[in-house]
Design a protein around this motif. Structure first.
Motif, PDB file in Angstrom:
ATOM      1  N   THR A  25      53.308  54.882  63.581  1.00 22.15           N
ATOM      2  CA  THR A  25      54.253  55.991  63.660  1.00 22.15           C
ATOM      3  C   THR A  25      54.106  56.708  64.995  1.00 22.15           C
ATOM      4  OG1 THR A  25      52.827  57.785  62.864  1.00 22.15           O
ATOM      5  CG2 THR A  25      53.804  56.331  61.193  1.00 22.15           C
TER       6      THR A  25
ATOM      7  N   ARG B 237      57.908  52.671  66.967  1.00 20.09           N
ATOM      8  CA  ARG B 237      57.119  53.598  66.176  1.00 20.09           C
ATOM      9  C   ARG B 237      58.029  54.251  65.132  1.00 20.09           C
ATOM     10  NH1 ARG B 237      53.956  50.882  68.287  1.00 20.09           N
ATOM     11  NH2 ARG B 237      52.185  51.470  69.619  1.00 20.09           N
ATOM     12  N   LEU B 238      57.524  54.378  63.933  1.00 21.21           N
ATOM     13  CA  LEU B 238      58.300  54.969  62.845  1.00 21.21           C
ATOM     14  C   LEU B 238      58.326  56.482  62.951  1.00 21.21           C
ATOM     15  CD1 LEU B 238      56.923  52.844  59.858  1.00 21.21           C
ATOM     16  CD2 LEU B 238      59.042  52.475  61.138  1.00 21.21           C
TER      17      LEU B 238
ATOM     18  N   LEU C 170      55.995  64.077  64.988  1.00 20.56           N
ATOM     19  CA  LEU C 170      56.664  63.967  63.698  1.00 20.56           C
ATOM     20  C   LEU C 170      56.955  65.350  63.125  1.00 20.56           C
ATOM     21  CD1 LEU C 170      57.702  62.065  61.524  1.00 20.56           C
ATOM     22  CD2 LEU C 170      55.373  61.943  60.608  1.00 20.56           C
TER      23      LEU C 170
ATOM     24  N   ALA D 158      57.400  57.628  57.992  1.00 24.73           N
ATOM     25  CA  ALA D 158      56.285  58.062  58.839  1.00 24.73           C
ATOM     26  C   ALA D 158      55.511  59.200  58.186  1.00 24.73           C
ATOM     27  CB  ALA D 158      56.811  58.487  60.209  1.00 24.73           C
TER      28      ALA D 158
END
Length: 230
Positions: free
Chosen positions: A116, A24-25, A122, A30
């Motif tokens: 992401t 996953r980014l 994030l 992201a």
């Protein structure tokens, strides 16, 4: 170059999935995918996360895609972080958790979104930065501008999740609170949302560990100052 990195990042996630590995980014690519879809600042490299059990298969998949491992660094730090160099530049891969100023466990959360990590995770990777730079501020502003606060997982900032994380971790709370306190002056357009999130974290029930560490307060450093890998 930034658009190429975002495209490569998505392709990398898809390639890893075909090979049975989860990636996953995170980082700038992201943020772009969670907001405008078009790079609004220069992105210098790719950042991503994977689970520990996927490292071996992922390394093989990356080599097949044209990536070269940073052999010495990976041998020393491969249980938590890996570095590769590929067609579009550097790839910084976090294993199981994101560790900078604070540790954020990601292993069990990688399946919650794609390509992401979740917008809540994030945002957390940016809020946990003690010494903010201009890119961090811009990323925070973009994320908060495009995502409302809400309960539970979804395409919003999961206040339940963030409140639970700080409930027993005074150090994480102190850093997040400090970042959210500074943010309105640096990015006025998200001042109201920053203040709202700050109130949520401040009002969250706090556990015994939190209260004990709060008594020590800032007399003892509560965060790490990470060195960038050479």
């Amino acid at each position: 170059m930034s658009e190429a990195l975002v495209t490569e990042g998505v392709g990398l996630v898809e390639h890893a999935q075909r090979e049975g590995a989860t990636v996953r980014l995170l980082g700038g690519a992201a943020v772009v995918l969670h907001t405008t879809g078009v790079p609004y600042r220069e992105i210098g490299d790719l950042d991503a996360a994977t689970g520990r059990r996927d490292v071996k298969g992922l390394t093989r998949a990356l080599v097949e895609r044209g990536y070269e491992p940073e052999t010495r660094f990976n041998a020393l730090h491969g249980d938590r972080r890996l570095i590769f160099y590929g067609p579009a530049g550097k790839l910084d891969m976090f294993v199981e958790r994101f560790e900078m100023c604070h540790r954020i466990e990601l292993g069990d959360r990688l399946a919650l979104d794609s390509p992401t990590i979740t917008v809540s995770d994030l945002l957390l990777t940016k809020l946990q930065v003690v010494e903010l730079n201009a890119k961090d501020v811009r990323d925070l502003a973009e994320l908060l501008s495009h995502h409302e606060l809400g309960a539970g997982e979804g395409d919003h900032v999961n206040t339940d999740y963030l409140a639970k994380l700080v409930s027993d971790d005074w150090g994480l709370w102190r850093t997040l609170d400090g970042t959210l306190e500074r943010l309105p002056a640096l990015a006025p357009e998200v001042g109201e949302r920053s203040a709202a999130l700050r109130r949520v974290l401040d009002e969250a029930p706090k556990g015994r560990r939190f209260r004990l560490r709060a008594k020590v307060g800032e007399r003892k450093r509560w965060y790490e100052l990470p060195d960038e890998p050479e």
